[in-house]
Design a protein around this motif. Structure first.
Motif, PDB file in Angstrom:
ATOM      1  N   SER A  29      50.819  27.440  11.304  1.00  0.00           N
ATOM      2  CA  SER A  29      49.605  27.815  12.036  1.00  0.00           C
ATOM      3  C   SER A  29      48.394  27.031  11.532  1.00  0.00           C
ATOM      4  O   SER A  29      47.551  26.594  12.321  1.00  0.00           O
ATOM      5  CB  SER A  29      49.354  29.325  11.906  1.00  0.00           C
ATOM      6  OG  SER A  29      50.377  30.061  12.542  1.00  0.00           O
ATOM      7  N   ARG A  30      48.315  26.867  10.196  1.00  0.00           N
ATOM      8  CA  ARG A  30      47.199  26.088   9.653  1.00  0.00           C
ATOM      9  C   ARG A  30      47.310  24.623  10.055  1.00  0.00           C
ATOM     10  O   ARG A  30      46.312  23.986  10.436  1.00  0.00           O
ATOM     11  CB  ARG A  30      47.155  26.232   8.126  1.00  0.00           C
ATOM     12  CG  ARG A  30      46.728  27.620   7.662  1.00  0.00           C
ATOM     13  CD  ARG A  30      46.465  27.636   6.173  1.00  0.00           C
ATOM     14  NE  ARG A  30      47.677  27.452   5.390  1.00  0.00           N
ATOM     15  CZ  ARG A  30      48.457  28.446   4.985  1.00  0.00           C
ATOM     16  NH1 ARG A  30      48.149  29.706   5.293  1.00  0.00           N
ATOM     17  NH2 ARG A  30      49.536  28.211   4.274  1.00  0.00           N
ATOM     18  N   LEU A  31      48.514  24.058   9.973  1.00  0.00           N
ATOM     19  CA  LEU A  31      48.723  22.662  10.340  1.00  0.00           C
ATOM     20  C   LEU A  31      48.392  22.426  11.802  1.00  0.00           C
ATOM     21  O   LEU A  31      47.801  21.400  12.172  1.00  0.00           O
ATOM     22  CB  LEU A  31      50.181  22.264  10.058  1.00  0.00           C
ATOM     23  CG  LEU A  31      50.590  20.835  10.415  1.00  0.00           C
ATOM     24  CD1 LEU A  31      49.841  19.834   9.553  1.00  0.00           C
ATOM     25  CD2 LEU A  31      52.097  20.657  10.250  1.00  0.00           C
ATOM     26  N   ALA A  32      48.755  23.391  12.661  1.00  0.00           N
ATOM     27  CA  ALA A  32      48.525  23.255  14.099  1.00  0.00           C
ATOM     28  C   ALA A  32      47.105  23.633  14.504  1.00  0.00           C
ATOM     29  O   ALA A  32      46.778  23.581  15.693  1.00  0.00           O
ATOM     30  CB  ALA A  32      49.529  24.122  14.864  1.00  0.00           C
ATOM     31  N   ARG A  33      46.295  24.038  13.536  1.00  0.00           N
ATOM     32  CA  ARG A  33      44.899  24.417  13.793  1.00  0.00           C
ATOM     33  C   ARG A  33      44.821  25.560  14.805  1.00  0.00           C
ATOM     34  O   ARG A  33      43.956  25.582  15.691  1.00  0.00           O
ATOM     35  CB  ARG A  33      44.087  23.211  14.256  1.00  0.00           C
ATOM     36  CG  ARG A  33      44.082  22.061  13.247  1.00  0.00           C
ATOM     37  CD  ARG A  33      43.233  20.901  13.709  1.00  0.00           C
ATOM     38  NE  ARG A  33      41.814  21.249  13.714  1.00  0.00           N
ATOM     39  CZ  ARG A  33      40.866  20.437  14.181  1.00  0.00           C
ATOM     40  NH1 ARG A  33      41.194  19.248  14.680  1.00  0.00           N
ATOM     41  NH2 ARG A  33      39.596  20.802  14.164  1.00  0.00           N
ATOM     42  N   GLY A  35      43.910  28.456  14.151  1.00  0.00           N
ATOM     43  CA  GLY A  35      42.681  29.197  13.916  1.00  0.00           C
ATOM     44  C   GLY A  35      41.587  28.833  14.895  1.00  0.00           C
ATOM     45  O   GLY A  35      40.806  29.692  15.334  1.00  0.00           O
ATOM     46  N   ARG A  36      41.508  27.570  15.264  1.00  0.00           N
ATOM     47  CA  ARG A  36      40.502  27.142  16.237  1.00  0.00           C
ATOM     48  C   ARG A  36      40.763  27.794  17.596  1.00  0.00           C
ATOM     49  O   ARG A  36      39.821  28.221  18.282  1.00  0.00           O
ATOM     50  CB  ARG A  36      40.519  25.621  16.377  1.00  0.00           C
ATOM     51  CG  ARG A  36      39.476  25.091  17.348  1.00  0.00           C
ATOM     52  CD  ARG A  36      39.454  23.585  17.381  1.00  0.00           C
ATOM     53  NE  ARG A  36      40.687  23.030  17.949  1.00  0.00           N
ATOM     54  CZ  ARG A  36      40.879  21.746  18.181  1.00  0.00           C
ATOM     55  NH1 ARG A  36      39.944  20.864  17.851  1.00  0.00           N
ATOM     56  NH2 ARG A  36      42.012  21.326  18.709  1.00  0.00           N
ATOM     57  N   ARG A  39      39.651  31.380  17.511  1.00  0.00           N
ATOM     58  CA  ARG A  39      38.198  31.501  17.659  1.00  0.00           C
ATOM     59  C   ARG A  39      37.773  31.348  19.110  1.00  0.00           C
ATOM     60  O   ARG A  39      36.865  32.053  19.592  1.00  0.00           O
ATOM     61  CB  ARG A  39      37.495  30.476  16.764  1.00  0.00           C
ATOM     62  CG  ARG A  39      37.636  30.771  15.261  1.00  0.00           C
ATOM     63  CD  ARG A  39      36.735  29.894  14.432  1.00  0.00           C
ATOM     64  NE  ARG A  39      37.093  28.484  14.479  1.00  0.00           N
ATOM     65  CZ  ARG A  39      37.985  27.911  13.674  1.00  0.00           C
ATOM     66  NH1 ARG A  39      38.621  28.639  12.761  1.00  0.00           N
ATOM     67  NH2 ARG A  39      38.236  26.615  13.758  1.00  0.00           N
ATOM     68  N   ASN A  62      47.016  36.827  11.924  1.00  0.00           N
ATOM     69  CA  ASN A  62      45.949  35.832  11.797  1.00  0.00           C
ATOM     70  C   ASN A  62      44.799  36.038  12.783  1.00  0.00           C
ATOM     71  O   ASN A  62      43.631  35.846  12.435  1.00  0.00           O
ATOM     72  CB  ASN A  62      46.522  34.423  11.945  1.00  0.00           C
ATOM     73  CG  ASN A  62      47.453  34.068  10.807  1.00  0.00           C
ATOM     74  OD1 ASN A  62      47.227  34.486   9.677  1.00  0.00           O
ATOM     75  ND2 ASN A  62      48.508  33.318  11.091  1.00  0.00           N
ATOM     76  N   SER A 199      42.948  24.062  26.876  1.00  0.00           N
ATOM     77  CA  SER A 199      42.737  23.344  25.626  1.00  0.00           C
ATOM     78  C   SER A 199      43.988  22.531  25.355  1.00  0.00           C
ATOM     79  O   SER A 199      45.037  22.760  25.976  1.00  0.00           O
ATOM     80  CB  SER A 199      42.475  24.350  24.498  1.00  0.00           C
ATOM     81  OG  SER A 199      42.308  23.684  23.264  1.00  0.00           O
ATOM     82  N   GLN A 201      46.319  21.005  22.065  1.00  0.00           N
ATOM     83  CA  GLN A 201      46.634  20.816  20.669  1.00  0.00           C
ATOM     84  C   GLN A 201      47.685  19.713  20.567  1.00  0.00           C
ATOM     85  O   GLN A 201      48.270  19.302  21.583  1.00  0.00           O
ATOM     86  CB  GLN A 201      47.191  22.106  20.068  1.00  0.00           C
ATOM     87  CG  GLN A 201      46.254  23.305  20.137  1.00  0.00           C
ATOM     88  CD  GLN A 201      45.073  23.168  19.219  1.00  0.00           C
ATOM     89  OE1 GLN A 201      44.004  22.737  19.638  1.00  0.00           O
ATOM     90  NE2 GLN A 201      45.253  23.520  17.961  1.00  0.00           N
ATOM     91  N   TRP A 202      47.959  19.290  19.360  1.00  0.00           N
ATOM     92  CA  TRP A 202      48.936  18.205  19.240  1.00  0.00           C
ATOM     93  C   TRP A 202      50.320  18.645  19.683  1.00  0.00           C
ATOM     94  O   TRP A 202      51.150  17.817  20.079  1.00  0.00           O
ATOM     95  CB  TRP A 202      48.993  17.664  17.807  1.00  0.00           C
ATOM     96  CG  TRP A 202      49.401  18.665  16.760  1.00  0.00           C
ATOM     97  CD1 TRP A 202      48.573  19.382  15.956  1.00  0.00           C
ATOM     98  CD2 TRP A 202      50.731  19.045  16.387  1.00  0.00           C
ATOM     99  NE1 TRP A 202      49.298  20.192  15.105  1.00  0.00           N
ATOM    100  CE2 TRP A 202      50.629  20.006  15.346  1.00  0.00           C
ATOM    101  CE3 TRP A 202      52.009  18.678  16.821  1.00  0.00           C
ATOM    102  CZ2 TRP A 202      51.740  20.598  14.765  1.00  0.00           C
ATOM    103  CZ3 TRP A 202      53.121  19.266  16.229  1.00  0.00           C
ATOM    104  CH2 TRP A 202      52.976  20.208  15.214  1.00  0.00           C
TER     105      TRP A 202
END
Length: 218
Positions: A29-33, A35-36, A39, A62, A199, A201-202
């Motif tokens: 989850s942190r690697l994939a961001r 958290g953004r 938000r 999270n 949005s 993401q990668w």
């Protein structure tokens, strides 16, 4: 009316697809961001202090952690069928000193009375559900929302693109299309169902959705 899990051994897909991959959930989850993305979902939900908030498919907590940092006095409950994920979520809430509650339950059998929730949140959960399960879960969301309460969702955008434009995704549940979700929300009795953002993401495209419980429940 309050509903409880009828069959504790009901099948479910864990957050990372396999139970043994759970320790990788938070690092991924942190690697994939992610958290953004959380938000962005919370910005759209426009939560206010004192509102009662439910997250369906909370995983390791999270999203509600991020909510708790914004509104430490929020009345928040997360439900998930995975006991191991819930244990991690509870530990994180305790360490952060946040009064977030977590309970084992399925989205299709929410352990809450009718018309008692102001906001329902869902992040990357709907695509885990088969179509019939998804319909039951959304009807349950409609049941527990207060009149005028809102559902806010972010999930995978299954629209084929690029080299994948003419072939299906690896798993049919990843083929959830943005135009299908508002229709499913409306079928569940929710109003003003709409896609309200996208949005990227990668790991792929994402779509955001919102809907409301009717101002006057039938």
């Amino acid at each position: 009316m309050t509903r409880r899990i009828d069959s504790p051994e009901q099948h479910y897909i864990p957050g990372m697809g396999k139970h043994w991959l759970l320790p990788l959930y938070d690092p991924f989850s942190r690697l994939a961001r992610v958290g953004r993305v959380h938000r962005q979902l919370l910005d759209r939900a426009d939560l206010r202090p004192g509102q009662r908030t439910l997250e369906i498919g909370c995983g390791t907590g999270n999203l509600l952690q991020a909510l708790g940092r914004r509104h430490p006095d929020i009345d928040a409950l997360g439900i998930d069928p995975d006991p191991a994920a819930l244990r991690r979520a509870r530990r994180k809430a305790t360490r952060a000193g946040l009064p977030i509650r977590y309970e084992r339950a399925f989205a299709s059998e929410l352990p809450l009375p009718d018309s008692t929730v102001d906001r329902v949140l869902s992040a990357f959960m709907l695509h885990h559900l088969a179509e019939t399960e998804r319909a039951r879960a959304l009807h349950e969301v409609s049941r527990v929302l207060r009149p005028g309460g809102q559902l806010h969702v972010v999930d995978i955008d299954g629209t084929p693109s690029g080299r994948n434009a003419n072939r299906p995704h690896r798993h049919p549940r990843f083929d959830i299309l943005p135009e299908q979700v508002p229709a499913a929300l409306a079928d569940a009795g929710l109003t003003h169902a709409t896609e309200n953002g996208r949005s990227r993401q990668w790991f792929g495209g994402l779509a955001f959705y919102r809907a409301e419980a009717p101002a006057t429940q039938p």
